[in-house]
Structures are given as C-alpha cells and as structure tokens.
Enzyme design. Sequence first.
Site, PDB file in Angstrom:
ATOM      1  N   HIS A  55      92.018  -1.288  50.464  1.00  0.00           N
ATOM      2  CA  HIS A  55      92.106  -0.870  49.068  1.00  0.00           C
ATOM      3  C   HIS A  55      90.875  -0.019  48.752  1.00  0.00           C
ATOM      4  CE1 HIS A  55      95.026  -4.193  47.436  1.00  0.00           C
ATOM      5  NE2 HIS A  55      95.506  -3.569  48.491  1.00  0.00           N
ATOM      6  N   GLU A  57      88.700  -0.194  46.385  1.00  0.00           N
ATOM      7  CA  GLU A  57      87.484  -0.945  46.035  1.00  0.00           C
ATOM      8  C   GLU A  57      86.781  -1.497  47.283  1.00  0.00           C
ATOM      9  OE1 GLU A  57      90.593  -1.294  44.890  1.00  0.00           O
ATOM     10  OE2 GLU A  57      90.632  -2.384  42.989  1.00  0.00           O
ATOM     11  N   CYS A  85      92.923  -6.155  42.238  1.00  0.00           N
ATOM     12  CA  CYS A  85      93.735  -7.320  42.636  1.00  0.00           C
ATOM     13  C   CYS A  85      92.802  -8.507  42.936  1.00  0.00           C
ATOM     14  CB  CYS A  85      94.565  -6.974  43.877  1.00  0.00           C
ATOM     15  SG  CYS A  85      93.577  -6.855  45.380  1.00  0.00           S
ATOM     16  N   CYS A  88      90.155  -7.735  45.730  1.00  0.00           N
ATOM     17  CA  CYS A  88      89.101  -6.816  45.303  1.00  0.00           C
ATOM     18  C   CYS A  88      88.203  -7.434  44.229  1.00  0.00           C
ATOM     19  CB  CYS A  88      89.719  -5.508  44.828  1.00  0.00           C
ATOM     20  SG  CYS A  88      90.525  -4.620  46.188  1.00  0.00           S
TER      21      CYS A  88
END
Lengths: 166, 166
Positions: A55, A57, A85, A88
């Site tokens: 992801h 992040e 999410c 993260c």
Amino acid sequence: MNDAQHISFMEEALIEAKLASDKGEVPIGAIIVHDGKIIARAHNHTEQDQDPLFHAEILAIHEASSYLGLRRLNNCTMYVTLEPCIMCAGAIVLARIPELYIACKDPKTGAVSSLYELLSDTRLNHQCSIHYGLLEEDSSILLKTFFRQLRNGDIKKTVSSRFEHE
Amino acid sequence: MNDAQHISFMEEALIEAKLASDKGEVPIGAIIVHDGKIIARAHNHTEQDQDPLFHAEILAIHEASSYLGLRRLNNCTMYVTLEPCIMCAGAIVLARIPELYIACKDPKTGAVSSLYELLSDTRLNHQCSIHYGLLEEDSSILLKTFFRQLRNGDIKKTVSSRFEHE
C-alpha cells in the site's frame, strides 16, 4: 506550515495516486514530509508486485525510515489520499507519525474513523493528530472514475514479475 | 496436518524467534506453510534495520507472496510465536491467510483477541481461523527472559545500517 503548503503536499499525494491509476492500481498515494521537505512518496503497488503489503502508506513509511535511518518518524507528517486501512493505521502507530492529513474517508475498510479509530486508541502508546478533507473531492473523483473504468473493462490490471520495491 | 506437524512448525517459528533474540531484537518468529512445506520464515528485525514495519509476520508474508508470485495466500497457514499487532493482523487479512497458529497472547498490543478481534470482524471480507496455545510456555519464557536481560543491561540492541530485507 500554512494551508497552501498542506494543499501543495496533498497535491503531490494525488500525483502519486494518479501514477497508481495509470498502472491499473487502485489510485491511492502517500507523501511523508520532514522539515518542510518531501522525504518519501509512494503509490499503491499491490497488483504490479503481487504483494498484499504494498500500500502507498507502507511503501512511504519504509522509504522515510530508510532515508532518515530511523524506525520512528516522530517529526514527520503524512499526507494520504484515502483513509488508511487496518494494516496501514497500525504501521502509522508503530512509526509514531504524529500528524496525518487524509483527503477522503473509506467507509468500507478505513481504520482511522470509519470501521475503527485506531489512531486515537489511548491504550496504545501513540496517538496521531488527524485532519480530513484536503482535496477530498479530487481524490474521491479519481477513485470513482477508476472503479467505473474497471467495471466497464476500460482498465486492465497488469502484473509485473519484478519487485520494484524490494 | 496432525498435531505433531503443527508443533513442528511452531518449533520452527520459535527457532526464528531465538535468532531475533540473539541480535537484540524482541524474540518473535513467524513461519508460513504451503502444501506442507515452509515457504517463508522470518523474525522481528525492526532494530537492526531501523524499520518499524519489519515485524516477523510482515517479512514472512512478503517472502511468501514473493515465492508464490501471489498477493493472496489463500492456501497457506501461518505460525507465529506472539499474538500479532494491529499492523500484522491487518496484513494477515489483506493476504487472506485462512489459518493462524499463535503460541502466546500479547495483552498490551495483540489485535487478534487482546485489544481487538480484527481477524474475526465480519465487516471485513476475510476472517481467519485462529488456534492458540501451541508451545505457549516456550514462547512466553523466551520473551520474559529477553525483557529481563534487556532491563538488566545483559542485552545490547544493535543497529546495522544495512537493509537485509530490502
């Protein structure tokens, strides 16, 4: 930092999100700023690398830690185009990022205020200051357009065998 | 798989945890098994690499995804010596790992049953079957011994400048 600077950093996060979209990835981008300077920038890369962890992040935190040589990003600010999410949000706690700017919420999997409020949990040894709404509409339109194109078959997800971030 | 096989895999996770301890890292190890074979093994590496993301579970998921060339580990089982934190529980959901064996609980930051029950949240599109207690005492003793030695100054945390896992 003033409002114009915050907007300018979120614009950079949106540029990252658009790069993801161009690759058939869900358009999410993240920027980490230290001392007024962008030290990490990343976009969602899970399809290209076939890695569930990639992801925006996560990649940005990895890059920032590597740049500073530190596992704690105490003096950093993160700008992300979609509410993080669970994974993260957990990473943001572990990295001790004190301030987070989020463009738009994710009612389905968001873990900052939608499903959970993980960054405000006082049982953990870190809480994060959260700011919503910077370029909210731009990020939202980018995501909606992407998912519409995906449904219509206008976007094909591509998978590379290379681990760009390894 | 029978009980002896599950114990044998958790023993491998404990071997990883001991490797972490030897390096001055909090002793946590993880193993991922696919078709009865270990395809990924890792231990906590946050201090050595100064990266907040380098928990055993994250490194093991990254390794397993890389090995299989897949971002979904649907047919894999994870063995971990300590209850996963928020970040790692989120990663387990994203990786769609269906089965998880945990040696001992982490009442302070555990996100599987202690602080949160993230792997049983039916609002998410994945739930995981969880088994506790395999070699619980061995893992617990390893952790307690490590923290006692750390408090007594018998263990020095070492930091390498190299990103072994990058």
